[in-house]
Design a protein around this motif. Structure first.
Motif, mmCIF file in Angstrom:
data_model
loop_
_atom_site.group_PDB
_atom_site.id
_atom_site.type_symbol
_atom_site.label_atom_id
_atom_site.label_comp_id
_atom_site.label_asym_id
_atom_site.label_seq_id
_atom_site.Cartn_x
_atom_site.Cartn_y
_atom_site.Cartn_z
ATOM 1 N N ALA A 1 9.445 88.189 66.566
ATOM 2 C CA ALA A 1 8.303 88.764 67.259
ATOM 3 C C ALA A 1 7.684 89.838 66.370
ATOM 4 O O ALA A 1 8.364 90.406 65.504
ATOM 5 N N PRO A 2 6.408 90.149 66.569
ATOM 6 C CA PRO A 2 5.753 91.176 65.742
ATOM 7 C C PRO A 2 6.514 92.497 65.791
ATOM 8 O O PRO A 2 6.857 92.996 66.870
ATOM 9 N N GLY A 3 6.796 93.044 64.614
ATOM 10 C CA GLY A 3 7.468 94.328 64.530
ATOM 11 C C GLY A 3 8.963 94.286 64.757
ATOM 12 O O GLY A 3 9.623 95.335 64.778
ATOM 13 N N LYS A 4 9.511 93.083 64.930
ATOM 14 C CA LYS A 4 10.942 92.959 65.170
ATOM 15 C C LYS A 4 11.601 92.109 64.091
ATOM 16 O O LYS A 4 10.938 91.367 63.373
ATOM 17 N N GLU A 5 12.918 92.229 63.996
ATOM 18 C CA GLU A 5 13.658 91.445 63.031
ATOM 19 C C GLU A 5 13.803 89.998 63.520
ATOM 20 O O GLU A 5 13.806 89.728 64.722
ATOM 21 N N ARG A 6 13.970 89.104 62.566
ATOM 22 C CA ARG A 6 14.214 87.711 62.910
ATOM 23 C C ARG A 6 15.609 87.603 63.519
ATOM 24 O O ARG A 6 16.563 88.206 63.031
ATOM 25 N N GLU A 7 15.729 86.829 64.599
ATOM 26 C CA GLU A 7 17.004 86.713 65.292
ATOM 27 C C GLU A 7 17.306 85.255 65.613
ATOM 28 O O GLU A 7 16.396 84.433 65.780
ATOM 29 N N TYR B 1 8.684 80.848 66.171
ATOM 30 C CA TYR B 1 9.981 80.189 66.208
ATOM 31 C C TYR B 1 10.158 79.334 64.940
ATOM 32 O O TYR B 1 9.259 78.576 64.568
ATOM 33 N N TYR B 2 11.327 79.483 64.335
ATOM 34 C CA TYR B 2 11.630 78.776 63.099
ATOM 35 C C TYR B 2 12.846 77.880 63.270
ATOM 36 O O TYR B 2 13.866 78.309 63.827
ATOM 37 N N CYS B 3 12.740 76.683 62.753
ATOM 38 C CA CYS B 3 13.906 75.816 62.601
ATOM 39 C C CYS B 3 14.568 76.202 61.287
ATOM 40 O O CYS B 3 13.871 76.462 60.283
ATOM 41 N N ASN C 1 25.547 79.916 56.637
ATOM 42 C CA ASN C 1 26.035 80.385 57.932
ATOM 43 C C ASN C 1 24.841 80.658 58.835
ATOM 44 O O ASN C 1 23.953 81.433 58.486
ATOM 45 N N CYS C 2 24.824 80.044 60.002
ATOM 46 C CA CYS C 2 23.708 80.240 60.925
ATOM 47 C C CYS C 2 23.810 81.549 61.696
ATOM 48 O O CYS C 2 22.898 81.905 62.435
ATOM 49 N N GLY C 3 24.915 82.257 61.540
ATOM 50 C CA GLY C 3 25.072 83.505 62.269
ATOM 51 C C GLY C 3 24.423 84.698 61.588
ATOM 52 O O GLY C 3 24.341 85.781 62.163
ATOM 53 N N ASP C 4 23.939 84.492 60.392
ATOM 54 C CA ASP C 4 23.346 85.586 59.627
ATOM 55 C C ASP C 4 22.061 85.066 58.991
ATOM 56 O O ASP C 4 22.093 84.111 58.224
ATOM 57 N N VAL C 5 20.956 85.716 59.313
ATOM 58 C CA VAL C 5 19.666 85.282 58.776
ATOM 59 C C VAL C 5 19.706 85.184 57.255
ATOM 60 O O VAL C 5 19.119 84.283 56.654
ATOM 61 N N GLY D 1 7.534 77.335 60.810
ATOM 62 C CA GLY D 1 7.388 78.122 62.032
ATOM 63 C C GLY D 1 6.362 77.544 62.984
ATOM 64 O O GLY D 1 5.392 76.892 62.567
ATOM 65 N N THR D 2 6.576 77.782 64.272
ATOM 66 C CA THR D 2 5.624 77.387 65.299
ATOM 67 C C THR D 2 5.526 78.519 66.325
ATOM 68 O O THR D 2 6.540 79.080 66.727
ATOM 69 N N GLN D 3 4.311 78.862 66.705
ATOM 70 C CA GLN D 3 4.087 80.020 67.577
ATOM 71 C C GLN D 3 4.295 79.649 69.043
ATOM 72 O O GLN D 3 3.798 78.627 69.517
#
Length: 127
Positions: free
Chosen positions: A40-46, A96-98, A107-111, A120-122
């Motif tokens: 999300a804008p201003g937030k980290e990728r999770e 949203y990113y695949c 490892n999918c647990g760590d970006v 990405g798709t909004q």
């Protein structure tokens, strides 16, 4: 090299549903895990949700914020990863990113440990 192509984003009102799809190529044993992330804008990728790759045993992981509302699934035959999103809330608004991690260190647990990303798709949820 794995190519990931997302589709299915869009705008929806709160309480609505959307389904995201990701076509993975090649979809092979080289993929250790595959999943969905968002930013999300201003937030980290999770991480939103992830699942082990073809032939890999293991649990499905969901972020606490989406448990009970989102469902991740994979179709090995069509090499497609899906994310069914129900009961959407404004806070789900994000890109949203695949993503996929390679066997042998990914490892999918760590970006930072994810090896491959889609474009990405909004997803926009209006309250």
């Amino acid at each position: 090299q794995v190519q990931l192509v997302e589709s299915g984003g869009g705008s929806v009102q709160a309480g609505g549903s959307l389904r995201l799809s990701c076509a993975a190529s090649p979809y092979s044993y080289s993929i250790y895990c595959i999943g969905w992330f968002r930013q999300a804008p201003g937030k980290e990728r999770e991480r939103v949700a992830s699942i082990f790759g073809p032939g890999g045993p293991g649990p499905i992981i969901y972020a606490d914020s989406v448990k009970g509302r989102f469902t991740i699934s994979q179709d090995d035959a069509s090499a497609t990863l899906s994310l069914q999103m129900n009961s959407l809330v404004h806070e789900d608004t994000a890109m949203y990113y695949c993503a996929a991690a390679a066997r042998g260190g990914g490892n999918c647990g760590d970006v930072r440990s994810v090896n491959y990303w889609g474009q990405g798709t909004q997803v926009t949820v209006s309250s």
